[in-house]
Design a protein around this motif. Sequence first.
Motif, PDB file in Angstrom:
ATOM      1  N   ASP A 560       0.751  -1.064  -0.102  1.00 41.20           N
ATOM      2  CA  ASP A 560       0.191   0.063  -0.050  1.00 41.20           C
ATOM      3  C   ASP A 560       0.903   1.413   0.215  1.00 41.20           C
ATOM      4  O   ASP A 560       1.945   1.226   0.667  1.00 41.20           O
ATOM      5  CB  ASP A 560      -0.931  -0.043   1.484  1.00 41.20           C
ATOM      6  N   PRO A 561       0.597   2.239  -0.577  1.00 42.92           N
ATOM      7  CA  PRO A 561       1.167   3.551  -0.651  1.00 42.92           C
ATOM      8  C   PRO A 561       1.339   4.013   0.807  1.00 42.92           C
ATOM      9  O   PRO A 561       0.420   3.867   1.706  1.00 42.92           O
ATOM     10  CB  PRO A 561       0.348   4.392  -1.520  1.00 42.92           C
ATOM     11  N   VAL A 562       2.231   5.031   1.094  1.00 43.31           N
ATOM     12  CA  VAL A 562       2.436   5.592   2.393  1.00 43.31           C
ATOM     13  C   VAL A 562       1.131   6.292   2.822  1.00 43.31           C
ATOM     14  O   VAL A 562       0.710   7.406   1.938  1.00 43.31           O
ATOM     15  CB  VAL A 562       3.804   6.402   2.267  1.00 43.31           C
ATOM     16  N   ASP A 563       0.689   6.160   3.968  1.00 42.95           N
ATOM     17  CA  ASP A 563      -0.523   6.824   4.277  1.00 42.95           C
ATOM     18  C   ASP A 563       0.154   8.554   4.598  1.00 42.95           C
ATOM     19  O   ASP A 563       0.975   8.611   5.259  1.00 42.95           O
ATOM     20  CB  ASP A 563      -0.922   6.378   5.616  1.00 42.95           C
ATOM     21  N   ILE A 617      11.392   5.412  11.251  1.00 40.97           N
ATOM     22  CA  ILE A 617      12.006   4.540   9.896  1.00 40.97           C
ATOM     23  C   ILE A 617      10.949   3.191   9.521  1.00 40.97           C
ATOM     24  O   ILE A 617      10.225   3.078   8.714  1.00 40.97           O
ATOM     25  CB  ILE A 617      13.338   3.979  10.101  1.00 40.97           C
ATOM     26  N   LEU A 618      10.437   2.671  10.836  1.00 41.52           N
ATOM     27  CA  LEU A 618       9.503   1.563  10.540  1.00 41.52           C
ATOM     28  C   LEU A 618       8.257   2.208  10.080  1.00 41.52           C
ATOM     29  O   LEU A 618       7.370   1.345   9.354  1.00 41.52           O
ATOM     30  CB  LEU A 618       9.291   0.748  11.842  1.00 41.52           C
ATOM     31  N   THR A 619       7.644   3.372  10.483  1.00 42.04           N
ATOM     32  CA  THR A 619       6.367   3.817   9.941  1.00 42.04           C
ATOM     33  C   THR A 619       6.521   4.177   8.367  1.00 42.04           C
ATOM     34  O   THR A 619       5.456   4.140   7.764  1.00 42.04           O
ATOM     35  CB  THR A 619       6.250   5.195  10.637  1.00 42.04           C
ATOM     36  N   THR A 624       6.218  -2.462   7.411  1.00 36.07           N
ATOM     37  CA  THR A 624       5.884  -2.391   8.848  1.00 36.07           C
ATOM     38  C   THR A 624       4.989  -1.035   8.979  1.00 36.07           C
ATOM     39  O   THR A 624       4.974  -0.718  10.222  1.00 36.07           O
ATOM     40  CB  THR A 624       7.207  -2.255   9.723  1.00 36.07           C
ATOM     41  N   ARG A 625       4.666  -0.447   8.079  1.00 37.59           N
ATOM     42  CA  ARG A 625       4.037   0.757   8.286  1.00 37.59           C
ATOM     43  C   ARG A 625       2.467   0.603   8.537  1.00 37.59           C
ATOM     44  O   ARG A 625       1.743   1.599   8.860  1.00 37.59           O
ATOM     45  CB  ARG A 625       3.985   1.657   7.053  1.00 37.59           C
ATOM     46  N   PRO A 812       2.830 -12.071  15.952  1.00 37.63           N
ATOM     47  CA  PRO A 812       3.320 -12.639  14.702  1.00 37.63           C
ATOM     48  C   PRO A 812       3.933 -11.379  14.079  1.00 37.63           C
ATOM     49  O   PRO A 812       3.373 -10.165  13.812  1.00 37.63           O
ATOM     50  CB  PRO A 812       2.466 -13.581  14.057  1.00 37.63           C
ATOM     51  N   ILE A 813       4.987 -11.622  13.247  1.00 33.74           N
ATOM     52  CA  ILE A 813       5.409 -10.474  12.435  1.00 33.74           C
ATOM     53  C   ILE A 813       4.740 -10.212  11.349  1.00 33.74           C
ATOM     54  O   ILE A 813       4.375 -10.965  10.608  1.00 33.74           O
ATOM     55  CB  ILE A 813       7.100 -10.828  11.983  1.00 33.74           C
TER      56      ILE A 813
END
Length: 817
Positions: A560-563, A617-619, A624-625, A812-813
């Motif tokens: 998905d694109p970045v929110d 970074i993870l966002t 992981t976003r 879970p990951i």
Amino acid sequence: MAGRRRALIVANGEYDNAGLQRLGSPAADADALAGVLADRAISDFDVRVVRNETAHVVQAEIEDLCAEGRPDDVLLLHFSCHGLKDDSGGLYFAARNTRPDRLRSTAVPAQFVQQCIRQSRSRSIVLLLDCCYGGAFGQGVAVRSSGDANVLDSFRGGRGRAVITASNSIEYAFEGARLASDEPAQPSVFTSALVEGLRTGEADRDEDGWIALGELYEYLFDRVRERNPKQTPSRDIEMQGELYLAKSRRRRIKPSPVPPDLAAAIAAENPFTRLGAVAELRRRLSSDNLPVAMGAFEALRSMAATDIEHIAASASDALGDVAVRVDVASVRLSAPAGSSATASLRALGPPVAREVRFEASHPWIAVVESEGAAQLTATAGETGTRRGKVVVSGPTGDVVVGVEIEALPEPEPELDPVPAPGPAPEAVPAQRAAPGPVQARAAEPAAASAPEPDAAEPDLPREAEPANGTEPAPEAVPDRRPAPGPAPVAEPAAESAPAAGAESASEPEPTAEPEPVAAEPGPAERPNVAFGASDAPKATLGASDATKATLGRTPGPQPDPVDPVGGSAGIAAITGAVLALIGLGLAYRYGEPLTYFRPGMETYVAIVAACAVLAGILTLAPRTRARTGPALLLGTGLAALFGLLRLLGDVITFNQDGDAELGTGFTFLLLAHLAWATALVCGPILLRRNAGGRRARGWPAWTAAGLGVVVAAAWLTQLAELAQHSDSEAGRAAAYFVAGALLALLVPGVALTVRGGGWAVLATGTAGLAGVLAPTFVAVVEHSTVAGQVIASSAVLLLAVDVVVLARRNQPIEGQP
């Protein structure tokens, strides 16, 4: 001091005549004296130095100095050379071309200097004579006498002038045409003492901030006699009023009396009134008006010595704010033997605590002072480590800084390697050999994709071994030559050059549908084809049915694109971390960093900044976003609540005192915490949009909640103990403990209600709790037991372990197929 301040330094240590002994000190003395006289913070003279010039050049410079002097000018003339007397008793100063038997024409007569001084319009002229004296005579004259000769007699008379000599009792002797001396030449004691007294301010005997001419002579007399009892400086001063030659940093601050109403509060019978007086005196300690600050210091010191225990302890604690401190506890340097290394020291604290001076314990430690700071230059010995100290003293106390410098061994010179004689190696032996089946493919990899075979390469089957018996090269690039037999179906990629392969990959030309042809064994059927293949299972370009192709088809589901909310929150978290790290190095208040006013807070800020970088970074990362990044943002925002509340509390507290003076570092830290507060708001929004997973369950979740309660209870217990010891201390530190306890309750409570990311919230929140340990411990270490802090530390450690268990059991990951 409205007029100009001009100085002329005459330094002659080298002489053309062999009868005059060469002097080693004038050159060094001239440089040192010129430096201190020209220093705007000390003397602010316009200095001119004349080194090793002939007599007529020196005379011209002296006449220019005196003739151009105006009534309000201060003129200073310093001689460092040989002083000679002729047979009639006349005094001369030796120049480079001076001949002892021709003094009148080759030396500078003292009478000439006296006439220039008398004819000058300046009413303030200082003459400093640092000369090695002796006698002069004609060839063949035997030793006539030795005794005293008064140098000051050559400069009697006149007003507005002062003469200070290194020595007035002169032993002189005659021996042939050479200048004889009973002792070898020694370094100048007089000029070195003069430079030291001006630079350090030790010549300011009354410590009023100014070095007067009379004070300077008294200092020179004591220091010269201390170093060389045989040498006695002399003076002849005829001036009206006092002449100040330099400013001094050894200023003694005269305490200003406290106002009458404050004095009445100090002497009041009600202890709470006296306790209020301590708070007001503490505020006055930070004043830029040093006499006011010293008046408060004296009053607090009296209360600390005479008042009841509770008030005396509060007064002593206030005095600790202005104790002399420096930015480093010790200085450790290293340099090659005989070389020097430098370091700097800076006094910390309010203005009155920075009014210090620096004194070295050994001559190999040179100290150059500035306003509240000093530059140290240590010289290494021949071997081993030298150890000394610098005493930093001020009106509110002193501190000792250890200084060490290690002598490093000299590096051995590197020798250029000499090549051994022999035949030159072949540069590229493979290019000299004739191309064979294997070598051709290794040297020309482009042939694998060329449409036509190389004419120089024989058409060999794959199983053929080279004639030289070497092993065949690995088939990193497949052999694209057509195999013998029926012609294969023509393909667009095979008909174009390799350079056009990329174009055919992106825009393939339409071709007729090929008829099925029976596949034949050979290189064309290998599955690792890179270009032009439609049936190879690992094709990467031009493929329509390859299972792992990356170009020419649309691979599986795209992330998905970045929110926009998530992207903004991630950037804000990272930006906040950068602002926080910058703010730690800037002034928080009164020119001091955060660690001076809030010890331990720097540890908390560093930990939260690291969590913010990871969360940001993870966002922004694709995998992981959705849940992990926003959950870390939420945990970081919770951790930042502690610092945000503390910063806002400082604004309120300092403004109540009427003297906030918050610096740039405070602004950067406040902006950083506001950026992290944005993460606290955005985290739940993102998690709500990407709801998934399940809430934390089982005993790890209940354990996390219980440990949060334990941490909060431990900190509130310490606050209660601190209040029993000192209400004022508890009031100032209450924000630490209340905010920390609130954070300890919020972190597990919020984490256990988040779906799909509770462990991440708990992870960053627990890291923030670990950072809070440092400032809370500093607040109570001197006033209460450490049992509560040990309990809190243990609970935070167990909470960190519980985070790992919770993550493995319930979360879970994300992002796995």
